[in-house]
Design a protein around this motif. Structure first.
Motif, mmCIF file in Angstrom:
data_model
loop_
_atom_site.group_PDB
_atom_site.id
_atom_site.type_symbol
_atom_site.label_atom_id
_atom_site.label_comp_id
_atom_site.label_asym_id
_atom_site.label_seq_id
_atom_site.Cartn_x
_atom_site.Cartn_y
_atom_site.Cartn_z
ATOM 1 N N SER A 1 0.832 -1.206 0.000
ATOM 2 C CA SER A 1 0.000 0.000 0.000
ATOM 3 C C SER A 1 0.866 1.255 0.000
ATOM 4 O O SER A 1 0.494 2.276 -0.586
ATOM 5 N N PHE A 2 2.025 1.190 0.667
ATOM 6 C CA PHE A 2 2.959 2.304 0.605
ATOM 7 C C PHE A 2 3.473 2.482 -0.820
ATOM 8 O O PHE A 2 3.523 3.600 -1.347
ATOM 9 N N ASN A 3 3.847 1.370 -1.440
ATOM 10 C CA ASN A 3 4.454 1.464 -2.757
ATOM 11 C C ASN A 3 3.449 1.853 -3.831
ATOM 12 O O ASN A 3 3.829 2.457 -4.846
ATOM 13 N N ARG A 4 2.175 1.481 -3.639
ATOM 14 C CA ARG A 4 1.197 1.783 -4.676
ATOM 15 C C ARG A 4 0.430 3.083 -4.409
ATOM 16 O O ARG A 4 -0.542 3.377 -5.101
ATOM 17 N N SER A 5 0.870 3.843 -3.384
ATOM 18 C CA SER A 5 0.174 5.097 -3.080
ATOM 19 C C SER A 5 0.298 6.095 -4.219
ATOM 20 O O SER A 5 -0.616 6.884 -4.467
ATOM 21 N N VAL A 6 1.424 6.106 -4.895
ATOM 22 C CA VAL A 6 1.614 7.021 -6.011
ATOM 23 C C VAL A 6 2.457 6.306 -7.060
ATOM 24 O O VAL A 6 3.434 5.626 -6.745
ATOM 25 N N TYR B 1 -2.767 11.263 -12.237
ATOM 26 C CA TYR B 1 -2.394 10.586 -10.995
ATOM 27 C C TYR B 1 -2.663 9.097 -11.132
ATOM 28 O O TYR B 1 -3.745 8.675 -11.569
ATOM 29 N N GLN B 2 -1.682 8.289 -10.750
ATOM 30 C CA GLN B 2 -1.792 6.841 -10.867
ATOM 31 C C GLN B 2 -1.392 6.179 -9.559
ATOM 32 O O GLN B 2 -0.616 6.726 -8.777
ATOM 33 N N THR B 3 -1.932 4.987 -9.333
ATOM 34 C CA THR B 3 -1.608 4.196 -8.154
ATOM 35 C C THR B 3 -1.204 2.801 -8.603
ATOM 36 O O THR B 3 -1.416 2.417 -9.760
ATOM 37 N N GLY B 4 -0.637 2.033 -7.669
ATOM 38 C CA GLY B 4 -0.272 0.664 -7.978
ATOM 39 C C GLY B 4 0.711 0.580 -9.126
ATOM 40 O O GLY B 4 1.678 1.339 -9.216
ATOM 41 N N GLN B 5 0.456 -0.355 -10.025
ATOM 42 C CA GLN B 5 1.288 -0.528 -11.209
ATOM 43 C C GLN B 5 0.762 0.366 -12.331
ATOM 44 O O GLN B 5 0.242 -0.102 -13.348
ATOM 45 N N GLN B 6 0.905 1.688 -12.096
ATOM 46 C CA GLN B 6 0.484 2.705 -13.062
ATOM 47 C C GLN B 6 -0.982 2.516 -13.467
ATOM 48 O O GLN B 6 -1.337 2.481 -14.640
ATOM 49 N N GLN B 7 -1.839 2.404 -12.456
ATOM 50 C CA GLN B 7 -3.271 2.284 -12.672
ATOM 51 C C GLN B 7 -3.911 3.659 -12.476
ATOM 52 O O GLN B 7 -3.766 4.275 -11.419
ATOM 53 N N SER B 8 -4.612 4.114 -13.472
ATOM 54 C CA SER B 8 -5.248 5.423 -13.420
ATOM 55 C C SER B 8 -6.475 5.386 -12.510
ATOM 56 O O SER B 8 -7.060 4.322 -12.258
ATOM 57 N N LEU B 9 -6.859 6.558 -12.036
ATOM 58 C CA LEU B 9 -8.054 6.666 -11.210
ATOM 59 C C LEU B 9 -9.293 6.481 -12.065
ATOM 60 O O LEU B 9 -9.409 7.047 -13.154
ATOM 61 N N LEU B 10 -10.219 5.683 -11.559
ATOM 62 C CA LEU B 10 -11.470 5.419 -12.265
ATOM 63 C C LEU B 10 -12.636 5.840 -11.396
ATOM 64 O O LEU B 10 -12.563 5.798 -10.159
ATOM 65 N N PHE B 11 -13.717 6.241 -12.054
ATOM 66 C CA PHE B 11 -14.900 6.700 -11.336
ATOM 67 C C PHE B 11 -15.879 5.550 -11.162
ATOM 68 O O PHE B 11 -16.203 4.846 -12.119
ATOM 69 N N GLN B 12 -16.305 5.375 -9.932
ATOM 70 C CA GLN B 12 -17.349 4.402 -9.655
ATOM 71 C C GLN B 12 -18.708 4.951 -10.069
ATOM 72 O O GLN B 12 -19.539 4.220 -10.620
ATOM 73 N N LYS B 13 -18.905 6.236 -9.818
ATOM 74 C CA LYS B 13 -20.119 6.939 -10.224
ATOM 75 C C LYS B 13 -19.753 8.379 -10.565
ATOM 76 O O LYS B 13 -18.815 8.937 -9.993
ATOM 77 N N THR C 1 -9.015 2.306 -4.211
ATOM 78 C CA THR C 1 -7.632 2.135 -4.650
ATOM 79 C C THR C 1 -6.739 1.588 -3.549
ATOM 80 O O THR C 1 -5.619 1.161 -3.820
ATOM 81 N N GLY C 2 -7.204 1.592 -2.291
ATOM 82 C CA GLY C 2 -6.364 1.175 -1.187
ATOM 83 C C GLY C 2 -5.279 2.174 -0.850
ATOM 84 O O GLY C 2 -4.267 1.818 -0.250
ATOM 85 N N THR C 3 -5.466 3.422 -1.229
ATOM 86 C CA THR C 3 -4.489 4.490 -0.998
ATOM 87 C C THR C 3 -5.196 5.659 -0.312
ATOM 88 O O THR C 3 -6.429 5.653 -0.149
ATOM 89 N N PRO C 4 -4.451 6.697 0.106
ATOM 90 C CA PRO C 4 -5.098 7.867 0.717
ATOM 91 C C PRO C 4 -6.118 8.569 -0.175
ATOM 92 O O PRO C 4 -6.883 9.393 0.323
ATOM 93 N N VAL C 5 -6.136 8.257 -1.463
ATOM 94 C CA VAL C 5 -7.138 8.842 -2.357
ATOM 95 C C VAL C 5 -8.541 8.468 -1.893
ATOM 96 O O VAL C 5 -9.486 9.260 -2.016
ATOM 97 N N ASP C 6 -8.689 7.274 -1.339
ATOM 98 C CA ASP C 6 -10.010 6.819 -0.901
ATOM 99 C C ASP C 6 -10.559 7.654 0.246
ATOM 100 O O ASP C 6 -11.775 7.680 0.457
ATOM 101 N N GLN C 7 -9.697 8.326 0.994
ATOM 102 C CA GLN C 7 -10.116 9.081 2.164
ATOM 103 C C GLN C 7 -9.949 10.582 1.951
ATOM 104 O O GLN C 7 -9.627 11.303 2.887
ATOM 105 N N LEU D 1 9.505 6.963 -0.458
ATOM 106 C CA LEU D 1 8.691 5.877 0.069
ATOM 107 C C LEU D 1 9.551 4.793 0.704
ATOM 108 O O LEU D 1 9.189 4.218 1.739
ATOM 109 N N GLN D 2 10.689 4.496 0.108
ATOM 110 C CA GLN D 2 11.592 3.516 0.687
ATOM 111 C C GLN D 2 12.146 4.002 2.023
ATOM 112 O O GLN D 2 12.287 3.220 2.968
#
Length: 418
Positions: free
Chosen positions: A44-49, A122-134, A190-196, A275-276
């Motif tokens: 989760s640390f590594n995929r935050s950004v 802005y991307q998280t994880g393995q360069q995953q873009s933010l997606l809208f649920q609604k 996303t499991g990152t601070p974006v969710d909050q 992050l490291q």
């Protein structure tokens, strides 16, 4: 033959061995659960950004910059002028630049002032873009986009109204209640601070503070929403800047330019390096968790050893009968080692199933209470050596009772044969 004898002998002592199997199962479940949570916290640390090459902020510590700009923990020591943002974003090596403005909150969740480019770059994880649920990104001055945890915990949907608070505390007496926002979109988890987080435009940050001074509303000054919309809402200061480079080779060159910037004290950090460093600080807690889980497994194996040793006296008649029909002392050793291996394997298998069930049940609780998004509750190839080590340790545990039985049968060999 030894396999059948081991099964029959274990079944005759099934009630005692059942508790040993449960002890090992609980130990293995705790071990796997701790390992899974530990790896998920690290991931989760590594995929935050991801996909962000540089983070620019006021000069200070690198960890402080990434804590307040990415994890929204703490506050910036100083801000960045809008002129510096425009100068950096217009650099020929910069592909995109996203402003970040912090300082407000909503019921304990941080409010992030940014541009619509944030949801694009802005991307998280393995360069995953933010997606809208609604919904969609904000296109009106008083539109807001909320993270998945904000929508879940507060029950917000597209079209819900929310009021922002001045300051970052969970309780605030300074409310921007005269300029409410409408939820325009809800992001996927996303499991990152974006969710909050609650996202609004940088212009909206200026709009809600129009008519404010020193953190409080100017007494007697009433400005309507229509009047605010007519003003030029140009931000004067920012908290941080997220940069994406056209070429990775130019990242270090621009970083050096920003760190040597003369107009104001700025610093640019590489997100991966910061992050490291942050993970190294909490590595002590990680090692402590692994030590506790290892001690629990060791306690289970010691319990099995104690049961095997105490049962040798009661099984003296059984070993005498086996010697009488021609079994040698090494057959006795093999029998006890096989029994301990069987008990360890059964406890490990039951512990794996128990850990999967518990992680599945705890997954929504961990996500809601701690923001820990467990992507997979199953086992991976990395867990195979760990489980094999538990079974091997269980087999090795049976060597000592087997050796004691060997001494016992070797010393009484003539008597047993008679």
């Amino acid at each position: 033959m030894l396999f059948n004898v081991a099964l029959a002998s274990s079944w005759s002592r099934r009630h005692t061995l059942l508790f040993i199997v449960l002890t090992i199962a609980l130990s293995v479940a705790l071990l796997i659960g701790v390992e899974k949570i530990r790896t998920e916290v690290r991931d989760s640390f590594n995929r935050s950004v991801s996909g962000t090459d540089l983070i620019v902020g006021a000069r200070g510590g690198e960890l402080q910059l990434i804590l307040y700009s990415i994890f929204h923990i703490g506050q910036a020591s100083n801000n960045i002028s809008w002129e510096s943002f425009e100068l950096i974003s217009n650099n020929k090596n910069v592909a995109w630049a996203v402003p970040i403005s912090l300082g407000d909150s909503h019921k304990g969740f941080r409010v992030v002032g940014t541009s619509s480019g944030f949801f694009k770059h802005y991307q998280t994880g393995q360069q995953q873009s933010l997606l809208f649920q609604k919904g969609k990104a904000f296109d009106d001055l008083f539109d807001a986009v909320i993270g998945a945890d904000v929508a879940l915990q507060l029950g917000y949907q597209v079209g819900s109204r929310l009021t922002l608070s001045h300051g970052v505390g969970s309780t605030s007496f300074s409310q921007h209640d005269d300029r409410p926002f409408i939820v325009a979109g809800v992001l996927r988890p996303t499991g990152t601070p974006v969710d909050q987080s609650v996202f609004i435009s940088s212009e909206a940050i200026v709009a809600i503070h129009d008519g404010w001074q020193s953190g409080s509303r100017i007494s007697g000054q009433q400005i309507s929403v229509e009047e605010v919309r007519k003003k030029v809402l140009q931000p004067k200061e920012l908290t941080a800047i997220l940069l994406g480079m056209k070429s990775k080779l130019s990242t270090f060159h621009l970083q050096r330019q920003i760190n040597n910037y003369k107009a104001e004290p700025l610093q640019a950090v590489l997100p991966g390096v910061a992050l490291q460093q942050l993970w190294q600080l909490i590595r002590v807690a990680e090692n402590a968790l692994r030590l506790v889980s290892a001690c629990v497994v060791l306690a289970g194996l010691i319990g099995m050893l104690a049961v095997l040793l105490t049962s040798l006296g009661a099984r003296r008649k059984e070993m005498a009968i086996m010697r009488a029909i021609g079994a040698r002392p090494w057959h006795i050793i093999t029998l006890l080692v096989f029994e301990s291996t069987l008990v360890s394997a059964m406890g490990t298998l039951l512990g794996v199933l128990l850990s999967v069930v518990l992680l599945m049940l705890a997954q929504p609780v961990l996500e809601a209470q701690f923001g820990l998004f467990i992507q997979s509750t199953g086992l991976s190839l990395d867990d195979a050596p760990l489980l094999a080590g538990v079974v091997f340790a269980g087999a090795a545990t049976g060597l000592w009772p087997g050796y004691r039985a060997y001494q016992m049968t070797a010393a009484d060999g003539l008597t047993l044969r008679c």
